[in-house]
Scaffold this active site. Structure first.
Site, PDB file in Angstrom:
ATOM      1  N   SER A   1      -6.544 -18.013   5.054  1.00 45.34           N
ATOM      2  CA  SER A   1      -6.345 -19.419   5.312  1.00 45.34           C
ATOM      3  C   SER A   1      -5.240 -20.043   4.468  1.00 45.34           C
ATOM      4  O   SER A   1      -4.814 -21.149   4.773  1.00 45.34           O
ATOM      5  CB  SER A   1      -7.653 -20.173   5.050  1.00 45.34           C
ATOM      6  OG  SER A   1      -7.974 -20.126   3.662  1.00 45.34           O
TER       7      SER A   1
ATOM      8  N   LYS B   1      -2.222 -25.442  -2.658  1.00 44.06           N
ATOM      9  CA  LYS B   1      -2.955 -25.420  -1.381  1.00 44.06           C
ATOM     10  C   LYS B   1      -3.731 -26.730  -1.247  1.00 44.06           C
ATOM     11  O   LYS B   1      -4.308 -27.208  -2.235  1.00 44.06           O
ATOM     12  CB  LYS B   1      -3.911 -24.218  -1.365  1.00 44.06           C
ATOM     13  CG  LYS B   1      -4.675 -24.040  -0.054  1.00 44.06           C
ATOM     14  CD  LYS B   1      -5.574 -22.803  -0.079  1.00 44.06           C
ATOM     15  CE  LYS B   1      -6.285 -22.578   1.249  1.00 44.06           C
ATOM     16  NZ  LYS B   1      -7.140 -21.374   1.260  1.00 44.06           N
TER      17      LYS B   1
ATOM     18  N   SER C   1      -8.456 -14.917   1.911  1.00 46.20           N
ATOM     19  CA  SER C   1      -7.420 -15.906   2.235  1.00 46.20           C
ATOM     20  C   SER C   1      -6.229 -15.981   1.302  1.00 46.20           C
ATOM     21  O   SER C   1      -5.284 -16.702   1.595  1.00 46.20           O
ATOM     22  CB  SER C   1      -8.044 -17.290   2.324  1.00 46.20           C
ATOM     23  OG  SER C   1      -8.657 -17.429   3.572  1.00 46.20           O
TER      24      SER C   1
HETATM   25  N1  GLN Z   1     -10.925 -15.249   7.156  1.00 49.06           N
HETATM   26  C1  GLN Z   1     -12.094 -15.532   6.399  1.00 49.06           C
HETATM   27  C2  GLN Z   1     -12.866 -16.670   7.021  1.00 49.06           C
HETATM   28  O1  GLN Z   1     -12.408 -17.225   7.977  1.00 49.06           O
HETATM   29  C3  GLN Z   1     -11.753 -15.824   4.963  1.00 49.06           C
HETATM   30  C4  GLN Z   1     -11.286 -17.191   4.709  1.00 49.06           C
HETATM   31  C5  GLN Z   1     -11.047 -17.465   3.250  1.00 49.06           C
HETATM   32  O2  GLN Z   1     -10.938 -16.548   2.450  1.00 49.06           O
HETATM   33  N2  GLN Z   1     -10.994 -18.735   2.934  1.00 49.06           N
HETATM   34  O3  GLN Z   1     -13.934 -17.012   6.590  1.00 49.06           O
END
Ligand code: GLN
Length: 485
Positions: free
Chosen positions: A153, A78, A177
């Protein structure tokens, strides 16, 4: 559609037997990226040349008899993990041209085990999002339906694994995410306990919640990788020094007689078809001799609001380092330091990141700190206590990973609150620091949905064991995008 996907464990066997070389595996991965990625947009950077050179070195090592079991297998990172000599963008204009001078610990450990990175995967900007639409480099497409989101994400990593571009990719999970995109792309996503894996070199979003994780085809592969990346690192003061158990050995344990807690609150308002898929998964566990028990998480409705106070607060502080002086993008033509900051941050950050910084700054401001940030920290403790109470009764908590299967790109992007509600099932594990996994457990309207298993602190072995036992007795994880086996 992927013609064929191999797990890490299968690739390791093929390499070991000499049936295939690392060069061939790496070339095949690069060819699939070439063929599919203009559509999927799963990669921000592809490092073909260095990957092939590493593959040749891996083949030589193997010929000499000094290869590890995973030496020479292509994977992806990532684009939030720092990689020496290769751009690390965090999918932000702010870091578009940033090249880290060092490797993140996760990257270092995977490299040391001989795994080969073929590139850096697309993601929501600074990992803020649930749909992968906040990336400066454009949305990732779900391999099951390119009109739909892969989840976020870590959507690039999930799409890359689901489409068979690589057998495994790293992710990070601050509020879901790793687990959420795994669910929406029909693969396995594992987030270890907070502190189990070093955060060194992982660009910070919300430091008390961030944790590195694994996107792969099976729980067995997640165990193989977690074994490598888990464990103490003196460069991260929140990284635990608890010994790392043998995760592979734990996979085989029977779940007969074990207790699985299903929070009744999970089903309030859950899509009927998703609920059915969950009940079918619980039946598999019943057949394996486990007991399904109702448990309660009374503060579940407070999880999303709490997360969306705590995480922006930490983000606003973490992202203050991106000021045009020290890292990345710098606006031209600013007249003084104040306008340099303003112009750099106005242009360098996208809308969602700005929204988080503004929310975070607000909840931390002198007049509102007690009302929002302090209150949220108290509720965070209540949520954590709820989970701990469940684990007095059961070995594991089970339920859905997401409220629905993959939604359409564009469907929620203009409504942040709707977007945030996608995270209802995942954020509690982060607020409490617990390990969680999502495994494919069915199709709803032809799209994958995930079963989430959450364990007590540092019970990675149990979580992986429950997931593996399910996968030994179900075939959902073998379905290719498009629904064929
Ligand atoms: N969807 C969550 C956010 O936007 C989690 C994102 C993540 O785990 N990086 O904060």
């Amino acid at each position: 559609m992927a013609e064929q996907r191999h797990t890490l464990a299968e690739m390791a066997r093929l390499l070991e037997s000499g049936a295939i070389s690392s060069r061939e595996l790496t070339e095949a991965s690069l060819a699939r990226i070439e063929a599919r990625d203009s559509e999927l947009n799963a990669f921000i950077t592809v490092t073909a040349e260095t990957a092939l050179a590493a593959a040749d070195r891996a083949d030589q090592q193997r010929a000499k008899g000094n290869a590890g079991p995973l030496t020479g297998i292509p994977i992806a990172q990532k684009d939030i993990f720092c990689t020496a000599g290769v751009a690390t963008t965090c999918a932000s204009r702010m870091l578009e041209n940033f090249v880290s001078p060092y490797d993140a610990t996760v990257v270092e450990r995977l490299n040391a085990a001989g795994l080969i990175s073929v590139g850096k995967t697309n993601m929501d900007e600074f990992a803020m999002g649930s749909s992968n639409e906040t990336s400066y480099f454009g949305a990732v497409k779900n391999p099951w339906d390119p009109a739909r989101s892969p989840g976020g994400s870590s959507g690039g990593s999930a799409a890359a694994v689901a489409a068979g571009l690589v057998p495994m990719a790293t992710g990070t999970d601050t509020g879901g995410s790793v687990r959420q995109p795994a669910a929406l792309c029909g693969i396995t996503g594992f987030k270890p306990s907070y502190g189990r894996v070093s955060r060194y070199g992982m660009i910070a979003f919300a430091s008390s919640l961030d944790q590195a994780g694994v996107l792969a085809l099976t729980a067995e592969d997640a165990a193989l990788i977690t074994q490598l990346i888990a464990g103490f690192d003196e460069r991260d003061s929140t990284c635990s020094d608890q010994p790392v158990p043998d995760y592979m050995a734990a996979l085989a344990s029977s779940v007969a007689g074990k207790k699985i807690g299903v929070p009744t609150e999970y089903f309030d308002g859950l899509d009927d078809n998703c609920a059915q898929a969950m009940h079918a998964a619980f039946d598999v566990y019943r057949q394996l001799g486990a007991e399904i028990i109702d448990v309660h998480l009374p503060n579940l409705p407070l999880a999303v609001p709490t997360y969306y106070v705590v995480s922006p607060a930490e983000a606003s502080s973490n992202l203050s380092r991106f000021d045009g002086i020290r890292f990345g993008y710098r606006a031209d033509g600013a007249e003084d330091i104040e306008s340099l900051y303003k112009q750099t941050r106005s242009v360098g950050f996208g809308d969602e990141v700005k929204r988080r910084i503004m929310t975070g700054t607000y909840v931390l401001s002198a007049g509102y700190y007690d009302a929002y940030y302090l209150k949220a920290q108290k509720v965070r403790q209540l949520i954590s206590n709820d989970m701990a109470r469940c684990f007095e009764q059961v070995d594991i908590i089970a339920g859905p990973t997401t409220p629905t299967p993959a939604f359409r790109l564009g469907e929620k992007v203009d409504d942040p609150v709707q977007m945030y509600l996608n995270d209802i099932y995942t954020v509690s594990a982060n607020l409490a620091g617990l390990p969680g996994i999502s495994v494919p457990c069915g199709l709803v309207d032809g799209l994958p949905v995930g079963l989430q298993l959450i364990g007590p602190h540092f019970a990675e072995a149990a979580v992986l064991n429950f997931a593996h036992q399910y996968q030994l007795h179900s075939d959902w994880h073998k379905l290719l995008p498009g629904g064929t086996n």
